[in-house]
Design a protein around this motif. Structure first.
Motif, PDB file in Angstrom:
ATOM      1  N   GLU A  12      31.087  43.473  48.267  1.00  0.00           N
ATOM      2  CA  GLU A  12      31.723  43.537  49.230  1.00  0.00           C
ATOM      3  C   GLU A  12      33.011  44.629  48.986  1.00  0.00           C
ATOM      4  O   GLU A  12      33.589  45.343  49.748  1.00  0.00           O
ATOM      5  N   THR A  13      33.587  44.330  47.896  1.00  0.00           N
ATOM      6  CA  THR A  13      34.711  45.367  47.269  1.00  0.00           C
ATOM      7  C   THR A  13      34.589  46.486  46.643  1.00  0.00           C
ATOM      8  O   THR A  13      35.523  47.300  46.451  1.00  0.00           O
ATOM      9  N   TYR A  14      33.147  46.752  46.287  1.00  0.00           N
ATOM     10  CA  TYR A  14      33.090  47.820  45.335  1.00  0.00           C
ATOM     11  C   TYR A  14      34.017  48.118  44.175  1.00  0.00           C
ATOM     12  O   TYR A  14      34.169  49.044  43.816  1.00  0.00           O
ATOM     13  N   ALA A  15      34.275  46.822  43.877  1.00  0.00           N
ATOM     14  CA  ALA A  15      35.002  46.708  42.320  1.00  0.00           C
ATOM     15  C   ALA A  15      34.352  45.657  41.253  1.00  0.00           C
ATOM     16  O   ALA A  15      35.092  44.687  41.217  1.00  0.00           O
ATOM     17  N   PRO A  16      33.213  46.131  41.110  1.00  0.00           N
ATOM     18  CA  PRO A  16      32.713  45.310  40.073  1.00  0.00           C
ATOM     19  C   PRO A  16      33.446  44.545  38.895  1.00  0.00           C
ATOM     20  O   PRO A  16      33.205  43.390  38.452  1.00  0.00           O
ATOM     21  N   TYR A  17      34.242  45.555  38.352  1.00  0.00           N
ATOM     22  CA  TYR A  17      34.837  45.462  37.056  1.00  0.00           C
ATOM     23  C   TYR A  17      35.947  44.380  37.147  1.00  0.00           C
ATOM     24  O   TYR A  17      36.023  43.345  36.867  1.00  0.00           O
ATOM     25  N   GLU A  18      36.772  44.714  38.344  1.00  0.00           N
ATOM     26  CA  GLU A  18      37.904  43.721  38.555  1.00  0.00           C
ATOM     27  C   GLU A  18      37.412  42.137  38.938  1.00  0.00           C
ATOM     28  O   GLU A  18      37.931  41.180  38.668  1.00  0.00           O
ATOM     29  N   VAL A  19      36.140  42.263  39.752  1.00  0.00           N
ATOM     30  CA  VAL A  19      35.812  40.891  40.271  1.00  0.00           C
ATOM     31  C   VAL A  19      35.233  40.156  39.267  1.00  0.00           C
ATOM     32  O   VAL A  19      35.345  38.924  38.920  1.00  0.00           O
ATOM     33  N   PHE A  20      34.453  40.904  38.331  1.00  0.00           N
ATOM     34  CA  PHE A  20      33.890  39.883  37.178  1.00  0.00           C
ATOM     35  C   PHE A  20      34.736  39.655  36.019  1.00  0.00           C
ATOM     36  O   PHE A  20      34.537  38.753  35.353  1.00  0.00           O
ATOM     37  N   LEU A  21      35.800  40.514  35.903  1.00  0.00           N
ATOM     38  CA  LEU A  21      36.700  40.088  35.027  1.00  0.00           C
ATOM     39  C   LEU A  21      37.401  38.826  35.449  1.00  0.00           C
ATOM     40  O   LEU A  21      37.908  38.094  34.837  1.00  0.00           O
ATOM     41  N   GLY A  22      37.824  38.824  36.794  1.00  0.00           N
ATOM     42  CA  GLY A  22      38.265  37.510  37.407  1.00  0.00           C
ATOM     43  C   GLY A  22      37.307  36.096  37.412  1.00  0.00           C
ATOM     44  O   GLY A  22      37.763  35.312  36.854  1.00  0.00           O
ATOM     45  N   ALA A  23      35.953  36.437  37.116  1.00  0.00           N
ATOM     46  CA  ALA A  23      35.054  35.451  37.022  1.00  0.00           C
ATOM     47  C   ALA A  23      34.990  34.940  35.612  1.00  0.00           C
ATOM     48  O   ALA A  23      35.052  33.893  35.270  1.00  0.00           O
ATOM     49  N   GLY A  24      34.894  36.064  34.907  1.00  0.00           N
ATOM     50  CA  GLY A  24      35.353  35.721  33.468  1.00  0.00           C
ATOM     51  C   GLY A  24      36.495  34.943  32.914  1.00  0.00           C
ATOM     52  O   GLY A  24      36.481  33.916  32.214  1.00  0.00           O
ATOM     53  N   LEU A  25      37.451  35.219  33.691  1.00  0.00           N
ATOM     54  CA  LEU A  25      38.616  34.373  33.294  1.00  0.00           C
ATOM     55  C   LEU A  25      38.451  33.051  33.791  1.00  0.00           C
ATOM     56  O   LEU A  25      38.975  31.958  33.058  1.00  0.00           O
ATOM     57  N   VAL A  26      37.945  32.833  35.011  1.00  0.00           N
ATOM     58  CA  VAL A  26      37.631  31.596  35.635  1.00  0.00           C
ATOM     59  C   VAL A  26      36.674  30.479  34.510  1.00  0.00           C
ATOM     60  O   VAL A  26      37.036  29.419  34.369  1.00  0.00           O
ATOM     61  N   TYR A  27      35.663  31.302  34.196  1.00  0.00           N
ATOM     62  CA  TYR A  27      34.771  30.740  33.139  1.00  0.00           C
ATOM     63  C   TYR A  27      35.648  30.423  31.813  1.00  0.00           C
ATOM     64  O   TYR A  27      35.386  29.268  31.296  1.00  0.00           O
ATOM     65  N   LEU A  28      36.332  31.546  31.530  1.00  0.00           N
ATOM     66  CA  LEU A  28      37.174  31.050  30.161  1.00  0.00           C
ATOM     67  C   LEU A  28      38.110  29.686  30.455  1.00  0.00           C
ATOM     68  O   LEU A  28      38.184  28.885  29.678  1.00  0.00           O
ATOM     69  N   ALA A  29      38.745  29.541  31.560  1.00  0.00           N
ATOM     70  CA  ALA A  29      39.478  28.335  31.737  1.00  0.00           C
ATOM     71  C   ALA A  29      38.720  27.200  31.813  1.00  0.00           C
ATOM     72  O   ALA A  29      39.107  26.002  31.349  1.00  0.00           O
TER      73      ALA A  29
END
Length: 226
Positions: free
Chosen positions: A189-206
């Motif tokens: 939807e956002t055409y910003a895979p790097y930012e989105v998956f970085l956010g997902a990685g941070l949530v997984y890390l938490a």
């Protein structure tokens, strides 16, 4: 160019996906642990047939990828018309329960082997002491052997909990909008895979860091209780 604002903007939606990830993790660990108990007992049983079954189970589920197991259950079950006529079909046609069942069967193979090794590591003297006190076999197991084995197995079990949480990302391959599935949708939807998956990685890390702290507290509690 990297946009940190996108990372922050997608975190609420990723948080909703994380709830499904946590739900999957809890159910997989619950069912996997319940299956691991009889598997561990079979692994250490005197009967050759029981040991052979436990060995074959562990080899199969540890030796094949979790993704293949999910696909076999989700896509394969529908090929058997006889299965579609049973009470199991409403469960097996649901991707949520297919993921839970497949990952629980996989988790049981790891937890079962860990618990079997822990039970085998319980000193014989502890069993003999329990018998000398007049405890029956099942009483000795429940009050002496199992608590000691649980203490031995807990560190490895903590690793299994974290690995299970990460394995739930496979749910996204069968249409579930868990944390990874939500990230894939937001990326399109956002055409910003790097930012989105970085956010997902941070949530997984938490999530996984919190699980690690929880398991450390459980280990500490076991040490102080024994």
């Amino acid at each position: 160019m990297f946009d940190i604002a996108i990372v922050w903007s997608v975190l609420p939606a990723l948080g909703k996906g994380a709830l499904l990830t946590l739900e999957l993790t809890a159910l997989v660990i619950l069912f996997g642990t319940l299956l691991a108990f009889p598997l561990a007992l079979a692994k250490n049983a005197r009967h050759v047939a029981a040991r052979s079954f436990a060995h074959a189970y562990i080899v199969f589920f540890r030796g094949t990828p979790s993704l293949v197991q999910v696909f076999l259950l989700y896509y394969g079950a529908g090929q058997f018309q006889s299965l579609q006529a049973t009470f199991l079909w409403p469960v097996l046609r649901d991707p949520f329960w297919c993921v839970v069942i497949a990952l629980a069967l996989n988790s049981a193979s790891y937890t079962g082997k860990t618990l079997a090794a822990a039970l085998a590591a319980v000193p014989k003297g502890a069993r003999e002491a329990a018998f000398s006190l007049g405890l029956a076999r099942y009483q000795a197991f429940l009050s002496v052997e199992f608590p000691l084995a649980a203490r031995i197995a807990l560190p490895a079990f903590g690793n299994e909990v974290i690995l299970t949480c990460k394995a739930t990302s496979l749910a996204s391959t069968v249409t579930l909008l868990d944390l990874t599935g939500t990230a894939r949708l937001l990326s399109a939807e956002t055409y910003a895979p790097y930012e989105v998956f970085l956010g997902a990685g941070l949530v997984y890390l938490a999530i996984n860091y919190s699980l690690m702290l929880l398991m450390r507290r459980l280990e500490s509690a076991f040490k102080h209780s024994n």
